[in-house]
Design an enzyme around this catalytic site. Sequence first.
Site, mmCIF file in Angstrom:
data_model
loop_
_atom_site.group_PDB
_atom_site.id
_atom_site.type_symbol
_atom_site.label_atom_id
_atom_site.label_comp_id
_atom_site.label_asym_id
_atom_site.label_seq_id
_atom_site.Cartn_x
_atom_site.Cartn_y
_atom_site.Cartn_z
ATOM 1 N N LYS A 68 0.839 -1.185 0.000
ATOM 2 C CA LYS A 68 0.000 0.000 0.000
ATOM 3 C C LYS A 68 0.880 1.242 0.000
ATOM 4 C CE LYS A 68 -4.402 1.479 1.991
ATOM 5 N NZ LYS A 68 -5.417 1.256 3.022
ATOM 6 N N GLU B 293 -18.965 -4.984 10.536
ATOM 7 C CA GLU B 293 -19.871 -4.156 11.323
ATOM 8 C C GLU B 293 -20.959 -4.961 12.019
ATOM 9 O OE1 GLU B 293 -17.904 -1.635 8.241
ATOM 10 O OE2 GLU B 293 -19.037 -3.533 8.160
ATOM 11 N N ARG C 161 -25.006 -1.214 7.609
ATOM 12 C CA ARG C 161 -24.791 -2.615 7.250
ATOM 13 C C ARG C 161 -25.185 -3.554 8.387
ATOM 14 N NH1 ARG C 161 -20.637 -3.129 3.162
ATOM 15 N NH2 ARG C 161 -19.634 -4.837 4.274
#
Length: 626
Positions: free
Chosen positions: A280, A365, A393
């Site tokens: 990344k 979540e 969600r």
Amino acid sequence: MILEKIKKANDVKKLDMAQLPLLADEIRQFLIEKISVTGGHLASNLGVVELTIALHRILDFPGDKLIWDVGHQAYTHKILTGRREGFDMLRMQGGLSGFPKRSESDCDAFDTGHSTTSLAAGLGYVQARDLLKQDYKVFSVIGDGSLTGGMAFEALNNAADLKTNYVMILNDNTMSISPNVGGMSRYLGDIRTTAAYTDLKMGVANALKRVPGVGEHIVTTLRRTKSSIKQLVIPGMLFEDLGITYLGPVDGHNIRQMIRVFREAARMEGPVIVHVLTKKGCGYLPAERHPDHFHGTGPFEVETGRPKKAKRKPDYTDVFASAMKKCGLENPRVVAVTAAMQEGTGLKQFGKAYPGRLFDVGIAEQHAVTFAAGLALGGLVPVVAIYSSFLQRAVDQLLQDVCMQNLHVVFALDRSGLVGGDGETHQGCFDLSYLSMMPNMKILAPKNRWELADMMAYAIETDGPVAVRYPKGTAWEGLSGQRHEIHTGQAEVIRLGSRVALLAVGSMVQTAMEAVGYLEAGGVCPTVVNMRFVKPMDTDLLDSLLKSHTYFVTLEENVLCGGFGERASDYLYEKCKGIVVDKVGISDRFISQGTPEELKRELGMDARSVAKQVLARLDCQEEKAR
């Protein structure tokens, strides 16, 4: 410049293999320069430049389908499909979206913005392709952080029954936004570090391929057999045991190697997962060193990576972070839960101050909410800090596991309302609606920075489920002298006028106060109420205002359907049929990108528009009275 040769989809196929690394370098420099001006998702996009080029070399667009998980790493994909010129307006109103958008290009196969969706969506494409007897490739890309989400495992389980080709790319960079956590992260780490396995597998495979006539067949058979060579080195390979062929790990910055493996994967029958290792922020040292800071960044200085505009005043996330640290000191039972967002939600300093009391569950979540329910039943006071658009969600878990049991779980909803450049998938404009329908839930929204701190202290000390929602951006410092104690279901009258009452929720208190100047210029002296509580609503105050006011205006950064305005107007009309109620909020639509200020103007939610609407209504009433 090689990049200038990319005008439309599939142009990358015209380049020589030797030009591809140069193209990657040019794309990387292009992204750094453009995002340093506009802001955007930088680190994730720098990490997948070579991966995207390799995918575009073997896929034909728009016929073949490439589905990105989350989608904030699709900038190179946009460039390679002819959208380079749009980057000057990246994430701006009317400009290029920061995520895949089917309305923007037929090369975008699926609209994304939330994680763990790509495998399920790709599987749907595969089944549709096969039923309709069509012929195209389906590749889904999913990050290792997204594998902590339950949807990914559900899709993997379902995909294992496939008899036709489906390629899933596991982009493994050890990060979601924060560093990854949990068993899956450790499992992938074991694969990454097992050099003996990789070397042995590649050596054996290459040797077998050289056997005339049957080499390729032997290698394919070995890879599809659960008792293959990799089982001798890493017992119980998870993906293979599920029935999914595993290829990798592959160097995610070696274009030639990825092209070879992707082509091999596309020839196989059944589901295939290709494990690709990327870095990344690759190619830009500040982003490599601090990938979480450059996940989503504002404009920055290219030479240093420092923000172009230093943050002078605290934002609401900063205020929440300080409040949590104070609450943790005062109450040792307070714990915090985050879904891979320690930095983004402001919980990182809480974790440093109170080791062992911050739980990062990864991008999960639903699990976060039910896990918090268990923490509450065990005698703790969990604070679940999640962005508003991500908490939706977990609506079922909120309803069934927390509210139905009336458990004391505090939900801190960051980035509620209009959030700007991330567009439809990230606008936090549904929370008041989905939370209001839940019995036992208390919902609060602060008018300024001091009230957020007070509401967090209240939420910790009260009982039952509590949600405190607050916006993205600089915390308002207006009305600093009005800091009244929080009592359940009690609103606050900020200024008392006559005839017209502005009932404002949270951030819209500032808008209401700004509208007062325009209204007074038009001869109107309105009452302004900071509702504080969306639920329970201060009906005693509303009853009192009905005695001296005939026109009410509700203001909220939320969809009107199921929101505060709808509930307040229902109550007011039931009490007095002759009154007039106008509702300021978001109509029945999804809101695209733009700054919150631009979006408010577009939606008629800014101070000038509110005042104009009120004056027009009063003029209409006076006209009728004549």
